[in-house]
Write an enzyme that holds these catalytic residues in place. Structure first.
Site, short mmCIF file in Angstrom:
data_model
loop_
_atom_site.label_atom_id
_atom_site.label_comp_id
_atom_site.label_asym_id
_atom_site.label_seq_id
_atom_site.Cartn_x
_atom_site.Cartn_y
_atom_site.Cartn_z
N GLY A 240 0.76 -1.25 0.00
CA GLY A 240 0.00 0.00 0.00
C GLY A 240 0.78 1.29 0.00
O GLY A 240 0.21 2.35 -0.26
N GLU A 275 3.65 -7.11 1.78
CA GLU A 275 3.33 -7.39 0.38
C GLU A 275 3.48 -6.13 -0.46
O GLU A 275 2.52 -5.65 -1.07
CB GLU A 275 1.89 -7.91 0.27
N PRO A 276 4.67 -5.53 -0.52
CA PRO A 276 4.83 -4.29 -1.28
C PRO A 276 4.82 -4.55 -2.78
O PRO A 276 5.37 -5.54 -3.25
CB PRO A 276 6.20 -3.79 -0.83
N GLY A 277 4.19 -3.69 -3.53
CA GLY A 277 4.20 -3.79 -4.99
C GLY A 277 4.72 -2.49 -5.60
O GLY A 277 5.88 -2.38 -6.01
N ARG A 278 3.84 -1.49 -5.58
CA ARG A 278 4.14 -0.22 -6.25
C ARG A 278 5.43 0.43 -5.76
O ARG A 278 6.19 0.97 -6.56
CB ARG A 278 2.96 0.72 -6.00
N CYS A 343 -9.90 4.96 -29.89
CA CYS A 343 -11.09 5.73 -30.26
C CYS A 343 -12.07 5.91 -29.12
O CYS A 343 -13.21 5.43 -29.19
CB CYS A 343 -11.75 5.09 -31.46
N GLU A 344 -11.60 6.53 -28.04
CA GLU A 344 -12.53 7.04 -27.04
C GLU A 344 -11.82 8.14 -26.26
O GLU A 344 -10.60 8.14 -26.13
CB GLU A 344 -13.05 5.93 -26.12
N TYR A 372 1.68 -1.73 -12.19
CA TYR A 372 0.33 -1.65 -12.76
C TYR A 372 0.34 -0.98 -14.13
O TYR A 372 -0.57 -0.24 -14.47
CB TYR A 372 -0.61 -0.94 -11.77
N1 LLP Z 1 -1.52 -7.01 -1.10
C1 LLP Z 1 -2.81 -7.05 -1.48
C2 LLP Z 1 -3.72 -8.01 -0.83
C3 LLP Z 1 -3.26 -6.21 -2.51
O1 LLP Z 1 -4.53 -6.25 -2.88
C4 LLP Z 1 -2.36 -5.31 -3.13
C5 LLP Z 1 -2.79 -4.44 -4.22
C6 LLP Z 1 -1.02 -5.31 -2.69
C7 LLP Z 1 -0.64 -6.16 -1.67
C8 LLP Z 1 0.02 -4.41 -3.29
O2 LLP Z 1 -0.25 -3.08 -3.03
P1 LLP Z 1 0.81 -1.93 -3.39
O3 LLP Z 1 1.97 -2.09 -2.45
O4 LLP Z 1 1.20 -2.08 -4.80
O5 LLP Z 1 0.06 -0.67 -3.13
N2 LLP Z 1 -4.23 -1.16 -10.38
C9 LLP Z 1 -4.19 -0.19 -9.31
C10 LLP Z 1 -3.65 -0.77 -8.02
C11 LLP Z 1 -4.42 -1.96 -7.50
C12 LLP Z 1 -3.84 -2.51 -6.22
C13 LLP Z 1 -4.51 -3.79 -5.84
N3 LLP Z 1 -3.98 -4.43 -4.68
C14 LLP Z 1 -3.37 1.01 -9.76
O6 LLP Z 1 -2.89 1.02 -10.90
O7 LLP Z 1 -3.22 1.97 -9.02
#
Ligand code: LLP
Length: 418
Positions: A240, A275-278, A343-344, A372
């Site tokens: 998050g 669970e870091p992603g972004r 085309c939108e 993402y």
């Molecule tokens: N863990 C769970 C259970 C999640 O649902 C998510 C993201 C993460 C970890 C990773 O979160 P992060 O660290 O990346 O914030 N497509 C959207 C973002 C959707 C996120 C969904 N869940 C965007 O482009 O902003």
């Protein structure tokens, strides 16, 4: 910090000129920087130095490219997956099954069986119904599934509504008031071993306050569950943490986040999972695109680029901002609308934006596209699926081939009765 910077007036990814990649691979193309990925992975881990026992699982949904996963595996990251497809990617990238956590509200029986057969480390269960199904599937296989129960703490993450997950009316997890009862009932079942709780309230968080509120509630719940006689060994705090899509945005640093977590979890006596992603992948990627033409507009000109909403969906979906920069800026600025060819009208990256002056044929990037980005691409308007490149110092490799419209068409069949 990232490794996309001007060298002698021209944008490079590490030591590779972006213009070279555009020339050799074509555009649009996602370009990732290995050094940036590794730096972010390390900075996030260092931020958590005050958390004694921890497990880091990269959120594969943010960037499932195999090469990217391999880089992060090399930095000691496990994986957080939400489908059998993501699970197989994590395994293929060399991530050990016991370092993989399976999240998501809609795991199917088939996915559960597949994950159990692979020896997955943990399921994050999102409902009593799911827990019962998992217990039955595992018991039938003669196995015991390790699991946590995901709690919905009813906290507003203060982010875009479509990426908020911790409000009571969101589909994720179970409410705090019903959590202990569900935990108790599930823990009676053979086939499942509940070992803790999980929480994830949303993505692109720009304040630590909602996290602190959520973690506080989780701490109280952990104490309550222990009083009821449960053994809690794991608490998953999700992902998050936000990233600065614009220079003026200052998300909390991994160090600030880590200090909060260390303080709040000090007495939890459990492995704390993340669970870091972004925050790992976001600034480690750009979308490289070429200006097709400039078209006059009523107020500002339209810069029509060859990337579109099918390649980078975030602006169309979440009104997201991605910085736009010329690969060879000439020092002058213009105000323009940046749009793709789809085309939108939703295929708009920016309106009335102050940008580097660009002309027909120029190259440019959308920044902070490593999370993402490619993974949300589609072939809408029969445009094919965007390619991906990983840069490492002075070399690069295509890590996902462009899938041509012809290849996509080849997967379709016209029945002979037509
Ligand atoms: N863990 C769970 C259970 C999640 O649902 C998510 C993201 C993460 C970890 C990773 O979160 P992060 O660290 O990346 O914030 N497509 C959207 C973002 C959707 C996120 C969904 N869940 C965007 O482009 O902003």
């Amino acid at each position: 910090m990232d490794h996309f910077a001007l060298v002698d007036g021209e944008l490079f990814a590490e030591r590779v000129p972006l213009a070279r990649i555009a020339e050799e691979v074509g555009t649009p193309v996602y370009v990732y920087s290995r050094a940036t990925l590794e730096r972010h992975a390390d900075v996030f881990r260092e931020g958590l130095a005050g958390v004694e026992r921890k497990h880091l699982a990269f959120a594969v949904k943010s960037n499932p490219n195999l090469a990217v996963l391999k880089v992060l595996a090399g930095r000691g990251y496990g994986a957080d997956v939400v489908s059998a497809g993501e699970l197989d990617r994590a395994l293929a990238a060399g991530i050990a099954a016991h370092d993989i956590v399976f999240s998501g509200v809609g795991k199917t029986e088939t996915e559960m069986r597949h994950a159990l057969a692979k020896g997955i480390g943990q399921f994050n269960i999102e409902s009593e119904e799911e827990g019962r199904m998992l217990a039955a599937v595992a018991a039938a296989m003669g196995l015991t599934a390790q699991a946590t129960l995901r709690i919905n703490p009813d906290v507003d993450a203060g982010t875009h509504a479509k990426i908020s997950t911790g409000k009571a009316d969101n589909k994720f997890g179970v409410g705090l008031h019903v959590g202990p009862g569900i935990y108790q009932r599930l823990s009676q079942l053979p086939g499942i071993s509940l070992r803790g709780v999980a929480v994830h309230i949303g993505s692109q968080l720009l304040s630590l306050d909602p996290l602190e509120a959520a973690f506080g509630k989780i701490g109280e719940l952990v104490a309550h569950l222990r009083e009821q006689g449960h053994t809690i060994t794991h608490v998953d705090l999700g992902g998050g943490l936000g990233v600065p899509y614009q220079a003026a945005t200052e998300p909390p640093s991994p160090a600030d986040y880590g200090a909060l977590v260390a303080r709040v979890t000090r007495d939890w006596d459990a492995v704390i999972q993340f669970e870091p992603g972004r925050v790992i992948a976001g600034n480690a990627g750009v979308l490289l695109t070429r200006v097709i033409r400039i078209k006059p507009g009523i107020r500002d000109p339209f810069v029509v680029v060859d990337a579109a909403m099918n390649d980078l969906a975030r602006p169309a979906l979440y009104d997201a901002w991605h910085d736009f920069e010329a690969v060879r800026p000439n020092g002058t600025r213009m105000t323009a609308n940046i749009v793709g060819p789809v085309c939108e009208s939703g295929d708009t990256f920016a309106m009335g934006r102050d940008i580097d002056t660009v002309s027909d044929g120029d190259l440019a990037i959308f920044r902070t596209a490593g999370a993402y980005g490619a993974t949300m691409a589609s072939s809408y308007n029969s445009r094919g699926i965007v390619a991906e490149v990983l840069v490492d110092g002075d070399r690069y490799a295509v890590v996902a081939n462009r899938i041509s419209p012809a290849e996509i068409m080849a997967a379709e069949t016209v029945p002979d009765w037509l």
